[in-house]
Scaffold this motif. Structure first.
Motif, PDB file in Angstrom:
ATOM      1  N   GLY A 184       0.818  -1.220   0.000  1.00  0.00           N
ATOM      2  CA  GLY A 184       0.000   0.000   0.000  1.00  0.00           C
ATOM      3  C   GLY A 184       0.845   1.260   0.000  1.00  0.00           C
ATOM      4  N   THR A 185       1.966   1.238   0.741  1.00  0.00           N
ATOM      5  CA  THR A 185       2.784   2.445   0.787  1.00  0.00           C
ATOM      6  C   THR A 185       3.464   2.663  -0.566  1.00  0.00           C
ATOM      7  OG1 THR A 185       4.675   1.225   1.616  1.00  0.00           O
ATOM      8  CG2 THR A 185       3.256   2.229   3.244  1.00  0.00           C
ATOM      9  N   ILE A 186       3.814   1.574  -1.229  1.00  0.00           N
ATOM     10  CA  ILE A 186       4.429   1.709  -2.554  1.00  0.00           C
ATOM     11  C   ILE A 186       3.408   2.278  -3.529  1.00  0.00           C
ATOM     12  CG2 ILE A 186       5.441   0.425  -4.483  1.00  0.00           C
ATOM     13  CD1 ILE A 186       6.527  -1.508  -2.270  1.00  0.00           C
ATOM     14  N   MET A 234       1.687   9.395  -6.121  1.00  0.00           N
ATOM     15  CA  MET A 234       2.192  10.770  -6.025  1.00  0.00           C
ATOM     16  C   MET A 234       3.074  11.117  -7.213  1.00  0.00           C
ATOM     17  SD  MET A 234       3.615  10.575  -2.186  1.00  0.00           S
ATOM     18  CE  MET A 234       2.599   9.929  -0.869  1.00  0.00           C
ATOM     19  N   GLY A 235       3.300  10.150  -8.092  1.00  0.00           N
ATOM     20  CA  GLY A 235       4.142  10.409  -9.243  1.00  0.00           C
ATOM     21  C   GLY A 235       5.595  10.024  -9.018  1.00  0.00           C
ATOM     22  N   ALA A 236       5.854   9.105  -8.090  1.00  0.00           N
ATOM     23  CA  ALA A 236       7.227   8.704  -7.807  1.00  0.00           C
ATOM     24  C   ALA A 236       7.820   7.882  -8.945  1.00  0.00           C
ATOM     25  CB  ALA A 236       7.274   7.881  -6.520  1.00  0.00           C
ATOM     26  N   VAL A 283      10.914   5.310  -5.331  1.00  0.00           N
ATOM     27  CA  VAL A 283      10.350   4.182  -4.588  1.00  0.00           C
ATOM     28  C   VAL A 283      11.452   3.479  -3.807  1.00  0.00           C
ATOM     29  CG1 VAL A 283       9.206   1.940  -4.753  1.00  0.00           C
ATOM     30  CG2 VAL A 283       8.404   3.849  -6.156  1.00  0.00           C
ATOM     31  N   LEU A 284      12.583   3.255  -4.471  1.00  0.00           N
ATOM     32  CA  LEU A 284      13.709   2.593  -3.817  1.00  0.00           C
ATOM     33  C   LEU A 284      14.253   3.415  -2.660  1.00  0.00           C
ATOM     34  CD1 LEU A 284      15.930   1.175  -6.685  1.00  0.00           C
ATOM     35  CD2 LEU A 284      14.951  -0.094  -4.770  1.00  0.00           C
ATOM     36  N   TRP A 285      14.520   4.660  -2.955  1.00  0.00           N
ATOM     37  CA  TRP A 285      15.256   5.502  -2.036  1.00  0.00           C
ATOM     38  C   TRP A 285      14.391   5.997  -0.888  1.00  0.00           C
ATOM     39  CZ3 TRP A 285      20.021   5.487  -1.124  1.00  0.00           C
ATOM     40  CH2 TRP A 285      20.655   6.555  -0.468  1.00  0.00           C
ATOM     41  N   ARG A 304       3.836  10.744 -14.677  1.00  0.00           N
ATOM     42  CA  ARG A 304       4.245  10.966 -13.292  1.00  0.00           C
ATOM     43  C   ARG A 304       3.967  12.406 -12.874  1.00  0.00           C
ATOM     44  NH1 ARG A 304       8.825   7.481 -14.345  1.00  0.00           N
ATOM     45  NH2 ARG A 304      10.210   9.268 -14.551  1.00  0.00           N
ATOM     46  N   LYS A 305       4.233  13.323 -13.786  1.00  0.00           N
ATOM     47  CA  LYS A 305       3.974  14.738 -13.538  1.00  0.00           C
ATOM     48  C   LYS A 305       2.471  14.948 -13.283  1.00  0.00           C
ATOM     49  CE  LYS A 305       6.422  18.566 -13.714  1.00  0.00           C
ATOM     50  NZ  LYS A 305       7.421  18.526 -12.676  1.00  0.00           N
TER      51      LYS A 305
END
Ligand SMILES: Nc1ncnc2c1ncn2[C@@H]1O[C@H](COP(=O)(O)OP(=O)(O)OP(=O)(O)O)[C@@H](O)[C@H]1O
Ligand SMILES: [Mg+2]
Lengths: 221, 342
Positions: A122-124, A130-132, A137-139, B80-81
């Protein structure tokens, strides 16, 4: 009592301890870096991963399983020719490092993948919404959220490596294992045998203790 | 043009032994500034639909058009934007436990590359907006469900989105907390003019804050319209079930049967009140004017989007039925829909 202690050559013991610590921690350092990278690749390319890629995943998966199942002592012997090219010798503490790293990378990679898979999907999903990017996602999610599990993985891998250095010691790479085998066992000096064993056990306990402590400290769940 | 247009969306999940058709041709339009509710039973395809709006899931066919832009035409970086301008909140909040509350709210802005000072300022604003001042440095694990959802909302608003997607945002909360979260969403809608799409299986949620509603069943939309309209005159049987549930009444057919057996010697009339007309003492006036002796045997009135809606069932003894015709025509003159049950 003092006769017992007299059986130990303290400079020799200190040198052996230094060698064990050197071999364990240098190989742990490389194993963590290499294992994290391979673990990330496994995580991303797995079926239903963020970048599924059956070919890459299958190759890495087989490689990891293969090298995890080769007993360390055999791996070290098989690697003698390569070690000779890399280090220039098959004896001494530096010569043990390629085999130590190669045995620990697949292990740590698997633990990394498991730790990442345990991060709440869910957090991923939330950060993706949010457009990550994959890097975000990794960092920002996987590494920090999996950090307690990764710290435990580092401790377990470190403990394994301490054990492996002792085996490597038996075939000539120095360290406490070498001391225990060569002076303790072969020359029947039981004091040295038991004392070096006790030091090895102490190192293992210490790694476990620090690992647990740090893991708990950063776990905010 | 509508802000959000979904055109004939289908989604098939490959699965064994048979593929799952989660969506089978869904089209909806949402105007800017609306709170649009989608309600349906579990497995109807609601989550799949909302996740297609920000393309967390890609549709098998059909188009998602936001502000005139077809999302399928965007490259990955462009998408993504775009996502940065679509906030989303979740049933299980999906906060990062490794970050403090302030850091959780900051995350979307980090991703969007907002400068540090601006981020900090915005976090303070948002924490105030959702009523969590003083908790900035705490970790999510120390919050209650309602507070976690407030963090989720603050986080979703961080990049000043045009659209807020809510997937069962109140389903994990108790009724009182649900109301407070819904009020917060309503405030956001009114003060920031944010368009909200809200998925739920609780009709009460729709009743409380939505302007329009779509009812989903089995991958399709079976009914759609203004909330007050759908509540006062539900057409599809699934809608009737949902509406009956929230009105605290039995499903219409069952209710009628029960009343008929209780009042075998009476004519039963169902009077539908919808919208503003219920503000006037219509019934009192009509009963006074007509000679019919009507007694109220069942009533259900509630408020939808601030307007009273509902119905009464009255019984008129068959022996004194002479005034019934006049009674009915007087009511109809007042705009009350009358249905003769027996
Ligand atoms: N990733 C997936 N793979 C396979 N099937 C899926 C997947 N996601 C959803 N489905 C199926 O699609 C259908 C619709 O699921 P969806 O989650 O959209 O329903 P929902 O209306 O949100 O239900 P709920 O109220 O339980 O959340 C279900 O039959 C579900 O099993
Ligand atoms: Mg759902």
């Amino acid at each position: 009592m003092s006769e017992l202690w007299a059986a130990i050559d303290w400079t020799q013991m200190a040198e052996a301890l230094k060698q064990t610590l050197y071999m364990s921690f240098v190989s742990l350092f490389y194993a963590v870096i290499g294992g994290t990278l391979v673990g990330i690749a496994l995580y991303l390319t797995q079926p239903k991963g963020l970048h599924p890629n059956a070919v890459i995943y299958r190759i890495l998966d087989i490689w990891v399983n293969l090298f995890r199942s080769i007993p360390f002592i055999i791996l070290m012997i098989i690697m003698f020719p390569l070690t000779k090219i890399l280090v220039g010798s098959i004896l001494g503490m530096k010569a043990a490092i390629p085999a130590l790293v190669l045995s620990a990378v697949p292990f740590f990679a698997r633990l990394t993948m498991i730790a990442f898979n345990e991060v709440d999907k869910g957090t991923i999903e939330a950060v993706l919404s949010m457009g990550a990017s994959t890097f975000d996602v990794l960092w920002k999610v996987l590494l920090p959220e999996a950090a307690p599990a990764l710290v435990s993985a580092i401790a377990v891998t470190g403990i394994n490596l301490v054990g492996y250095t002792s085996m490597a010691g038996a075939i000539g790479s120095g360290g406490l294992g070498n001391l225990a085998y060569l002076y303790g066992f072969a020359r029947r000096n039981n004091v040295i045998l038991f004392f070096s064993t006790a030091v090895i056990v102490l190192i293992v306990f210490l790694i476990q203790f620090v690992g647990d402590f740090v893991s708990r400290l950063i776990d905010k769940r | 043009m509508s802000l959000i247009q979904l055109e004939s969306i289908t989604k098939t999940f490959k699965a064994k032994p048979v593929n799952i058709e989660a969506l089978r041709g869904v089209s909806i339009q949402v105007e800017a500034g609306q709170i649009y509710g989608i309600v349906g039973y579990s497995g109807a395809g609601k989550s799949t639909l909302i996740r297609i709006i920000n393309q967390l899931e890609t549709q098998s066919s059909g188009a998602v058009i936001l502000n005139g832009v077809n999302l399928s035409s965007l490259s990955k970086p462009q998408l993504r934007k775009k996502r940065q301008k679509i906030g989303m909140i979740f049933q299980h909040f999906n906060l990062l436990w490794s970050r403090t509350i302030a850091k959780n709210i900051e995350l979307p802005m980090e991703i969007a590359g907002v400068a540090r000072e601006i981020r900090k300022k915005k976090v303070r604003e948002l924490i105030d907006l959702v009523g969590l001042s003083g908790r900035e440095k705490d970790y999510p694990s120390t919050l209650s469900g309602g507070q976690k959802q407030r963090v989720g909302i603050a986080r979703a608003l961080a990049n000043q989105p045009d659209i807020l997607l809510c997937d069962e945002a109140t389903s994990a909360l108790d009724p009182k907390t649900t109301v407070s979260i819904l009020e917060l969403l309503q405030k956001i809608n009114q003060e920031l003019g944010l368009t909200i799409i809200l998925i739920t299986h609780q009709m009460e949620v729709i009743q409380k804050i939505c302007h329009r509603v779509a009812i989903m069943s089995d991958g399709q939309i079976v009914e759609e319209g203004e909330v007050s309209e759908v509540f006062s005159t539900p057409k599809h049987s699934i809608t009737k079930g949902f509406v009956a549930g929230v009105m605290g009444v039995e499903v219409e057919e069952e209710l009628k049967e029960r009343l008929l057996s209780l009042y075998p010697d009476a004519h039963l009339l169902k009077l539908n009140f919808a919208g503003a007309i219920t503000d006037e003492p219509i019934l009192a006036n009509v009963i006074q004017k007509s000679k019919a002796k009507a007694s109220i045997i069942h009533a259900s009135i509630t408020h939808v989007s601030g307007k009273p809606i509902g119905f009464l069932i009255v019984a008129i003894d068959k022996k004194h039925a002479s005034g019934q015709k006049e009674f009915v025509s007087l009511l109809k003159k007042e705009g009350v829909k009358v249905e003769v049950i027996s």
